[in-house]
Write a protein that holds these residues in place. Structure first.
Motif: not given
Length: 141
Positions: A113-127
């Motif tokens: 749910r949070l993924f679309p709101t994250l910046d690029v570097s944090l998206k990589e961590t969450v992925r």
């Protein structure tokens, strides 16, 4: 150390003496306390570890995150997700490992749910967290 020995007893009674040390001026003591709380498999460890997740020392925050992951309490998920924003890479890595270790459907849902709101570097961590959860727990959807 004595602090680690208290935690290694894995007895709930060790929580009280550890509580007296969570604000110790020595960050090495606080680090040991966070580790000790992680060894005590009790809800009594939850509140002090959540407090230590906001400690001024990144090593203490990292130790608290690892301990929260070991304990696996659902109540730690939201504070751990918030801690993904920590400025220290070491802490973010420990938080990611903790969320992966908890690995519950709730972790996965909240991160997706949070993924679309994250910046690029944090998206990589969450992925990476989501991929690890899927690899470890394929049945978690």
């Amino acid at each position: 150390s004595l602090v680690e020995a208290l935690g290694e007893t894995r007895r709930v009674e060790a929580a009280a003496p550890l509580m007296t040390l969570i604000d110790d001026p020595d960050s090495d003591v606080r680090w040991s306390v966070a580790r000790g709380f992680g060894l005590i498999q009790s809800k009594k460890s939850l509140s002090p570890l959540l407090k230590m997740l906001n400690d001024s020392d990144p090593n203490v925050r990292s130790s608290a995150a690892v301990s929260l992951g070991h304990l696996g309490f659902e109540e730690a998920i939201d504070p751990l997700i918030s801690a993904l924003q920590d400025s220290e890479t070491k802490v973010v890595d420990s938080v990611a490992a903790a969320l992966t270790e908890i690995g519950s459907p709730q972790v996965r849902e909240k991160l997706q749910r949070l993924f679309p709101t994250l910046d690029v570097s944090l998206k990589e961590t969450v992925r990476h967290i989501l991929d690890e959860i899927h690899a470890r727990y394929p049945m978690v959807l």
